[in-house]
Design a protein around this motif. Sequence first.
Motif, PDB file in Angstrom:
ATOM      1  N   UNK A 139      45.718  55.696   1.755  1.00 32.46           N
ATOM      2  CA  UNK A 139      45.381  57.060   2.153  1.00 32.46           C
ATOM      3  C   UNK A 139      46.100  58.095   1.295  1.00 32.46           C
ATOM      4  N   UNK A 140      47.107  57.712   0.566  1.00 33.00           N
ATOM      5  CA  UNK A 140      47.961  58.588  -0.206  1.00 33.00           C
ATOM      6  C   UNK A 140      49.362  58.015  -0.207  1.00 33.00           C
ATOM      7  N   UNK A 141      50.121  58.284  -1.272  1.00 29.88           N
ATOM      8  CA  UNK A 141      51.428  57.656  -1.416  1.00 29.88           C
ATOM      9  C   UNK A 141      52.392  58.028  -0.297  1.00 29.88           C
ATOM     10  N   UNK A 142      52.235  59.231   0.272  1.00 31.15           N
ATOM     11  CA  UNK A 142      53.111  59.662   1.369  1.00 31.15           C
ATOM     12  C   UNK A 142      52.359  59.726   2.696  1.00 31.15           C
ATOM     13  N   UNK A 143      51.213  59.071   2.770  1.00 39.56           N
ATOM     14  CA  UNK A 143      50.402  59.092   3.985  1.00 39.56           C
ATOM     15  C   UNK A 143      50.960  58.127   5.019  1.00 39.56           C
ATOM     16  N   UNK A 144      50.433  58.229   6.224  1.00 40.46           N
ATOM     17  CA  UNK A 144      50.888  57.369   7.308  1.00 40.46           C
ATOM     18  C   UNK A 144      49.725  57.089   8.251  1.00 40.46           C
ATOM     19  N   UNK A 145      49.629  55.833   8.674  1.00 45.94           N
ATOM     20  CA  UNK A 145      48.571  55.422   9.598  1.00 45.94           C
ATOM     21  C   UNK A 145      49.210  54.662  10.752  1.00 45.94           C
ATOM     22  N   UNK A 146      49.051  55.187  11.984  1.00 48.41           N
ATOM     23  CA  UNK A 146      49.567  54.515  13.164  1.00 48.41           C
ATOM     24  C   UNK A 146      48.562  54.666  14.298  1.00 48.41           C
ATOM     25  N   UNK A 147      48.986  54.516  15.536  1.00 46.37           N
ATOM     26  CA  UNK A 147      48.062  54.609  16.667  1.00 46.37           C
ATOM     27  C   UNK A 147      48.802  55.111  17.895  1.00 46.37           C
TER      28      UNK A 147
ATOM     29  N   UNK B 100      56.120  57.048  17.657  1.00 43.29           N
ATOM     30  CA  UNK B 100      57.096  56.119  18.251  1.00 43.29           C
ATOM     31  C   UNK B 100      57.029  54.750  17.584  1.00 43.29           C
ATOM     32  N   UNK B 101      56.365  54.649  16.445  1.00 41.00           N
ATOM     33  CA  UNK B 101      56.141  53.347  15.818  1.00 41.00           C
ATOM     34  C   UNK B 101      57.431  52.679  15.368  1.00 41.00           C
ATOM     35  N   UNK B 102      58.520  53.427  15.282  1.00 41.73           N
ATOM     36  CA  UNK B 102      59.803  52.846  14.896  1.00 41.73           C
ATOM     37  C   UNK B 102      60.784  52.792  16.054  1.00 41.73           C
ATOM     38  N   UNK B 103      60.293  52.958  17.283  1.00 40.33           N
ATOM     39  CA  UNK B 103      61.170  52.989  18.447  1.00 40.33           C
ATOM     40  C   UNK B 103      60.693  51.973  19.489  1.00 40.33           C
ATOM     41  N   UNK B 104      61.126  50.712  19.361  1.00 38.76           N
ATOM     42  CA  UNK B 104      60.674  49.684  20.311  1.00 38.76           C
ATOM     43  C   UNK B 104      61.087  49.950  21.740  1.00 38.76           C
ATOM     44  N   UNK B 105      62.068  50.816  21.973  1.00 36.90           N
ATOM     45  CA  UNK B 105      62.497  51.101  23.339  1.00 36.90           C
ATOM     46  C   UNK B 105      61.574  52.074  24.050  1.00 36.90           C
TER      47      UNK B 105
ATOM     48  N   UNK C 169      51.132  51.239   9.988  1.00 35.27           N
ATOM     49  CA  UNK C 169      51.641  50.549  11.168  1.00 35.27           C
ATOM     50  C   UNK C 169      50.481  49.830  11.843  1.00 35.27           C
ATOM     51  N   UNK C 170      50.136  48.681  11.302  1.00 32.17           N
ATOM     52  CA  UNK C 170      49.012  47.920  11.821  1.00 32.17           C
ATOM     53  C   UNK C 170      48.692  46.759  10.908  1.00 32.17           C
ATOM     54  N   UNK C 171      47.528  46.157  11.105  1.00 28.08           N
ATOM     55  CA  UNK C 171      47.091  44.983  10.350  1.00 28.08           C
ATOM     56  C   UNK C 171      46.016  45.370   9.343  1.00 28.08           C
ATOM     57  N   UNK C 172      45.827  44.487   8.379  1.00 30.36           N
ATOM     58  CA  UNK C 172      44.751  44.655   7.398  1.00 30.36           C
ATOM     59  C   UNK C 172      43.956  43.356   7.343  1.00 30.36           C
ATOM     60  N   UNK C 173      42.633  43.478   7.424  1.00 27.13           N
ATOM     61  CA  UNK C 173      41.750  42.316   7.335  1.00 27.13           C
ATOM     62  C   UNK C 173      40.722  42.564   6.245  1.00 27.13           C
ATOM     63  N   UNK C 174      40.493  41.557   5.400  1.00 22.73           N
ATOM     64  CA  UNK C 174      39.470  41.648   4.369  1.00 22.73           C
ATOM     65  C   UNK C 174      38.603  40.392   4.412  1.00 22.73           C
TER      66      UNK C 174
ATOM     67  N   UNK D 137      45.086  56.411  15.048  1.00 26.78           N
ATOM     68  CA  UNK D 137      43.992  55.771  15.781  1.00 26.78           C
ATOM     69  C   UNK D 137      44.249  55.879  17.276  1.00 26.78           C
ATOM     70  N   UNK D 138      43.251  56.314  18.020  1.00 25.94           N
ATOM     71  CA  UNK D 138      43.368  56.471  19.471  1.00 25.94           C
ATOM     72  C   UNK D 138      42.828  55.209  20.143  1.00 25.94           C
TER      73      UNK D 138
END
Length: 544
Positions: free
Chosen positions: A248-256, A267-272, A298-303, A521-522
Amino acid sequence: MQTRKVFRESGNALICALIAILIVSLIGANVLSNSTTRLNVSSNQVRAWREALEAAEAGGETAFAELRKQISTDAAVRASQWSGWTTSGTTHTSPQATFGASNLITQTTVEAFYFDAAGVFHSGASPDPNQNNWYRLRSKGTAPLPNLKRTGMDDALMEDGQKHFAAFGSTQMKDIIARGKGDSLLRKIDFKYDHFVSTYGPNGDGLNKALVAPLAAPSLSRRIEQVVTPVTPFFDAAIKANGIFYGLGSAAMLDSYDSRKGPYVFVANDPTNPRYRDSRHGSLEIGSATATVKGMLYGDVATNGGTIVGSSQITGSIDNNVPFILNDYKMPSTLGWVYVPPSLPLVPSLPFQLPSDVTSNSQSLTPLVAGTASTPTYYVVSSLSGKLTVNSAGGADTYVAIRVNGGDITGSITVNSGVHLKIYFDYDINTKNNNLTNNSPTSTNPSAGNMQFYGISPPRDPVTNIPTRTQSITLDSGTPSTLAATFYAPSADVHENGNPDFIGTMVCKSFYANGNISWHYDRALNSEGELLDFRIASYVEDTR
């Protein structure tokens, strides 16, 4: 003169030998007869055991086909769903069907289920009208056993206090003891009563146990359970690209996250954090041979047999052996939709109408009725280059569908609180991120499912099977730049420019992004969107 007596005893040995042979032959014949009888019984039971599973699976396949009737484009097929079945609320039970040379019997029960915001599975239809139901299929297959009521005795008999493939005192042990111990591990034969119903109840939950005669006596029955999930465009993947992927870009971020639990927070880095479990599903599905993934994912990749370039910042798994196909998308049936014709040329539109071309910079739409997810208020326009605002009907949840079938979408669209909007477009989208404003249910916590875009695939050449034209989605930067929406356009090439906060999902032919996007992602989208098909999510046999 003396007479000599001659004693000839040589014949006695022959008689003794014949008697011995006769005795051994009788013993052998008896053993052979018993062995043959036992072999025949065991062979019949093994055959019936296998056929009972085949019957159960046949019932499951019948139920699965019945479920798929609701996605048919033929109105008559959709209307025939559950015809001949017994329906009680959201539970459907098939009639008993007998088939095959062995007179196999099958019956299946189909129950609707749904997941709530906490991920708990509930029986019944979802209270959220935008959410598609899951289903549980429970099938029973029965194979009659001809001849005498007996077992093959292939399991070793044992004393009640000894272990017999089950812990002493366990339910399994009690079942074994109650049913005679011999031949109980696999071939659970029903003689006078259906052992499953009498021991565990008809649903296997220990309720409503009763002495019920089996469908055939003696007989063998096997039960399977399948959980069926709806296949929607947006299930558990932020971006699905059938072809080339770059972004998405070198400084981009993808989470849910899950909008049902509150507005987005990182909160992707806060397991608590209690919302952490929803934060690492920002996944990608890619069908091309090579995919360039940039930014923190922060997720999986499938190809589908592809290769990931730039995978150092992928926190989840990478699976390069996932079959991936995106079929052309066709306009769904509008039967039952409430069509509102366009206003006449040169005549101002009424509040519940739209002109044939939306060009005004202050076009407002307020439907007369709220409608439902299956019966929305439906409009058809040629193009949309102006500014359209869609309002709810009297503050109620309002369902609106708009088809843009003559030109591109280049204007802006605002969805206000309570509106659930679906836009079907035949050509292209070329606008700015901030031109698509989602205030439903609120501007601070918008649901991407309340602004859905569906790209109708271009027709294909009947000879070459190649699309007769291309389709594209171009979203340029703009301020403010939060975009909450979903896009399902399997024939479109997507270009996302700038640095927006994107809430939702994108399904497309190819994807390219050169900005530092924050993409969320929602997970509330898992069961939402157009129902495309069904998929068996789990299969288990109840071996009790």
